[in-house]
Write an enzyme that holds these catalytic residues in place. Structure first.
Site, PDB file in Angstrom:
ATOM      1  N   ASP A 118       0.739  -1.162   0.054  1.00 54.86           N
ATOM      2  CA  ASP A 118      -0.032  -0.110  -0.013  1.00 54.86           C
ATOM      3  C   ASP A 118       0.933   1.414  -0.067  1.00 54.86           C
ATOM      4  O   ASP A 118       0.510   2.263  -0.570  1.00 54.86           O
ATOM      5  CB  ASP A 118      -0.893   0.063   1.290  1.00 54.86           C
TER       6      ASP A 118
HETATM    7  P1  NAP Z   1       0.846  -4.170   2.935  1.00 55.85           P
HETATM    8  O1  NAP Z   1       0.292  -3.192   2.133  1.00 55.85           O
HETATM    9  O2  NAP Z   1       0.071  -4.695   4.050  1.00 55.85           O
HETATM   10  O3  NAP Z   1       1.649  -5.128   2.064  1.00 55.85           O
HETATM   11  C1  NAP Z   1       2.387  -6.210   2.659  1.00 55.85           C
HETATM   12  C2  NAP Z   1       2.731  -7.169   1.525  1.00 55.85           C
HETATM   13  O4  NAP Z   1       3.836  -7.990   2.001  1.00 55.85           O
HETATM   14  C3  NAP Z   1       1.533  -7.941   0.881  1.00 55.85           C
HETATM   15  O5  NAP Z   1       1.347  -7.260  -0.586  1.00 55.85           O
HETATM   16  C4  NAP Z   1       1.948  -9.304   0.818  1.00 55.85           C
HETATM   17  O6  NAP Z   1       2.124  -9.887  -0.375  1.00 55.85           O
HETATM   18  C5  NAP Z   1       3.629  -9.214   1.190  1.00 55.85           C
HETATM   19  N1  NAP Z   1       4.033 -10.319   2.219  1.00 55.85           N
HETATM   20  C6  NAP Z   1       3.372 -10.815   3.009  1.00 55.85           C
HETATM   21  N2  NAP Z   1       4.190 -12.048   3.668  1.00 55.85           N
HETATM   22  C7  NAP Z   1       5.283 -11.860   2.893  1.00 55.85           C
HETATM   23  C8  NAP Z   1       6.240 -12.865   3.003  1.00 55.85           C
HETATM   24  N3  NAP Z   1       6.727 -13.614   4.028  1.00 55.85           N
HETATM   25  N4  NAP Z   1       7.452 -12.440   2.314  1.00 55.85           N
HETATM   26  C9  NAP Z   1       7.425 -11.437   1.300  1.00 55.85           C
HETATM   27  N5  NAP Z   1       6.256 -10.557   1.115  1.00 55.85           N
HETATM   28  C10 NAP Z   1       5.044 -11.017   1.983  1.00 55.85           C
HETATM   29  O7  NAP Z   1       2.233  -3.574   3.574  1.00 55.85           O
HETATM   30  P2  NAP Z   1       2.901  -2.035   3.803  1.00 55.85           P
HETATM   31  O8  NAP Z   1       3.088  -1.248   2.155  1.00 55.85           O
HETATM   32  O9  NAP Z   1       4.028  -2.139   4.804  1.00 55.85           O
HETATM   33  O10 NAP Z   1       1.501  -0.921   4.443  1.00 55.85           O
HETATM   34  C11 NAP Z   1       1.220  -1.020   5.604  1.00 55.85           C
HETATM   35  C12 NAP Z   1      -0.520  -0.965   5.597  1.00 55.85           C
HETATM   36  O11 NAP Z   1      -1.122  -1.351   6.746  1.00 55.85           O
HETATM   37  C13 NAP Z   1      -1.196   0.244   5.254  1.00 55.85           C
HETATM   38  O12 NAP Z   1      -2.256   0.180   4.373  1.00 55.85           O
HETATM   39  C14 NAP Z   1      -1.469   0.771   6.526  1.00 55.85           C
HETATM   40  O13 NAP Z   1      -2.497   1.631   6.486  1.00 55.85           O
HETATM   41  C15 NAP Z   1      -1.762  -0.259   7.300  1.00 55.85           C
HETATM   42  N6  NAP Z   1      -1.540  -0.348   8.818  1.00 55.85           N
HETATM   43  C16 NAP Z   1      -0.348   0.220   9.255  1.00 55.85           C
HETATM   44  C17 NAP Z   1      -0.647   0.078  10.641  1.00 55.85           C
HETATM   45  C18 NAP Z   1       0.758   1.115  11.402  1.00 55.85           C
HETATM   46  O14 NAP Z   1       0.570   1.614  12.262  1.00 55.85           O
HETATM   47  N7  NAP Z   1       2.031   1.129  10.590  1.00 55.85           N
HETATM   48  C19 NAP Z   1      -1.322  -0.384  11.378  1.00 55.85           C
HETATM   49  C20 NAP Z   1      -2.586  -0.995  10.873  1.00 55.85           C
HETATM   50  C21 NAP Z   1      -2.576  -0.831   9.414  1.00 55.85           C
HETATM   51  P3  NAP Z   1       1.970 -11.410  -0.600  1.00 55.85           P
HETATM   52  O15 NAP Z   1       0.903 -11.858   0.241  1.00 55.85           O
HETATM   53  O16 NAP Z   1       1.863 -11.584  -2.396  1.00 55.85           O
HETATM   54  O17 NAP Z   1       3.447 -12.133  -0.414  1.00 55.85           O
END
Ligand code: NAP
Length: 457
Positions: free
Chosen positions: A384
């Site tokens: 994201d």
């Molecule tokens: P993300 O959008 O959740 O994407 C994570 C990616 O990691 C997924 O596309 C997944 O694809 C891949 N993945 C998962 N396991 C994996 C593994 N073992 N090896 C390699 N890839 C793996 O992550 P982000 O870009 O860090 O964004 C964070 C999101 O969480 C945002 O939408 C944010 O708003 C939200 N959020 C953040 C917080 C905070 O405080 N930081 C709290 C709650 C929510 P595959 O499944 O294809 O591997």
């Protein structure tokens, strides 16, 4: 005040100072561990001192409750995965709100002749604590996947506002002494408990993190109010500090996602999700050997870690990879988005744990202008936070969220296991761009392959 009470109140003040010093130290990864110990010592001092308070009874009951709480919290905190931290915070925060509400209930039911200020603050703290209690439990259920969907319907926010106004109106009756019977007080608590559920049910996706942080701030405030009711300085100071820190964190997170608190708390319409069908082009795979060569001969590589790196526990290998590149003269930097991962500071903690020096780690606003001059952006487990749709599609759930401009790099390598979407469930148009190559596999296994491929050069 007796001399024993004076000594106890002095210990509370010392405990409160330890909380503040602890919190200050928690603001940097290098001092965070000792910060937790300082705050923990403060909590221990305040708890032990309370046992000596004149008039305290039921020692066995209190000791049993503390023992059970300590064992359960100690066990779960040790077992919980880093990636499940938001759930744990939501659950424990809810308990704090519930505890504050329980204090209010005990005081209000025990004595109907409390001073005006005490009744008022007990009720405010009770309402806030109750909302935080049920709201946090719903947030926990949503994050765990026990509660699915966003339950939105027309007139929902008006009903919630009516519930809030209702609890305030009933509270005014109690405070003014017009009517202070137990049924009325019970009704106020029930309305507040329902309001916590009703407010949280329509919220979903990335907004959940902001809401959890808000409930954290509310719990702090509730504890502060009940501290006044009990005339307990450490509760007043600790509650106010948590309330202030939680409010700042809530604002920071909302800003990082380009949202206002009002838009998070009062969402309209169904949560939109852009499907993969709408995205043009195809994802082009690359092998680790080729990706390794690309990075080894680059001048500048920017690494963007995300939630997937935490799942894979790939941070050590990623740092090993970076060191190999640095030895070859490559300019390596890490770019961290404020909401990458599942909790604020998630990526900073992981990189610090792996030993990545702070001078190589940059925030989004510090690094974004560098992507244009970057040969390779290595996106490992992030999704994201690098989705350019946030810039281009006003109908997208994440539209307006500042992102890391990885797509401006000459080449983008994305490490992920398959076609999985990110937290928001939105397809990522970065993966379909001409300059992007997909390196499929578990983050740690792929980082190991990259290390091996560069060592063989
Ligand atoms: P993300 O959008 O959740 O994407 C994570 C990616 O990691 C997924 O596309 C997944 O694809 C891949 N993945 C998962 N396991 C994996 C593994 N073992 N090896 C390699 N890839 C793996 O992550 P982000 O870009 O860090 O964004 C964070 C999101 O969480 C945002 O939408 C944010 O708003 C939200 N959020 C953040 C917080 C905070 O405080 N930081 C709290 C709650 C929510 P595959 O499944 O294809 O591997």
């Amino acid at each position: 005040m007796s001399s024993v009470e004076t000594i106890i109140q002095s210990i509370y003040v010392v405990a409160a100072v330890l909380f503040i010093v602890g919190l200050k130290r928690m603001s940097s990864p290098t001092t965070a561990r000792t910060g937790i110990i300082w705050a923990g010592v403060g909590m221990l001092m305040a708890t032990v001192a309370t046992f000596f308070y004149p008039g305290i009874e039921n020692f066995l009951l209190i000791a049993t409750a503390i023992f059970l709480g300590t064992v359960i919290a100690g066990y779960t905190a040790k077992k919980v995965e880093m990636t499940e931290m938001p759930e744990m915070i939501a659950l424990y925060n809810g308990m704090g709100g519930g505890a504050a509400a329980a204090i209010a209930a005990v005081e209000l039911f025990k004595d109907h002749h409390l001073p005006l200020s005490v009744t008022t603050l007990a009720l405010i703290g009770g309402i806030i604590g109750s909302i935080s209690f049920t709201g946090s439990l719903v947030a926990f259920g949503k994050l765990q996947g026990m509660i699915k969907g966003t339950f939105r319907f027309k007139g929902q926010h008006q009903i919630n506002i009516l519930l809030l106004l209702g609890s305030i109106a009933l509270s005014v009756l109690v405070v003014t002494g017009f009517d202070s019977n137990a049924t009325l007080v019970t009704a106020i608590f029930i309305i507040a408990l329902i309001l916590g559920i009703a407010m949280t049910m329509p919220i979903g996706g990335g907004d959940m993190a902001v809401v959890i942080s808000l409930y954290n701030a509310l719990t702090g405030l509730a504890v502060g109010f009940e501290g006044y009711v009990l005339q307990n300085y450490s509760m007043i100071i600790a509650g106010t500090v948590v309330g202030a820190a939680g409010t700042l964190l809530t604002q920071l997170m909302a800003k990082a996602m380009n949202k206002t608190l009002v838009s998070v708390l009062f969402p309209f319409g169904e949560a939109s999700q852009t499907s993969g069908d709408a995205v043009e082009g195809e994802m082009k795979p690359i092998e680790a050997g080729d990706a390794g060569i690309m990075m080894a001969f680059a001048q500048k590589v920017i690494i963007i870690p995300g939630y997937g790196m935490a799942v894979a526990q790939a941070q050590q290998k990623v740092w090993e990879l970076s060191q190999l590149l640095i030895e070859r003269g490559v300019d390596v930097k890490f770019a961290i988005h404020p909401v990458a991962g599942r909790m604020p500071g998630h990526m900073n903690v992981l990189l610090a744990e792996a030993g990545v020096p702070y001078e190589l780690i940059f925030d989004e606003d510090e690094i974004n202008q560098e992507f244009k001059s970057c040969d390779v952006a290595l996106v490992i487990g992030a999704n994201d936070v690098v989705n350019p749709i946030a810039r281009t599609d006003p109908s997208s759930e994440i539209y307006g969220m500042p992102i890391l401009d990885a797509d401006y790099a000459s080449n983008v390598i994305v490490v992920k296991r398959g076609q999985g979407t990110g937290f928001s469930g939105i397809e990522n148009i970065l993966f379909f761009l001409d300059n992007t190559r997909m390196l499929y596999g578990d983050g740690k296994a792929v980082a190991t392959d990259l290390v091996n491929s560069i060592k063989e050069l």
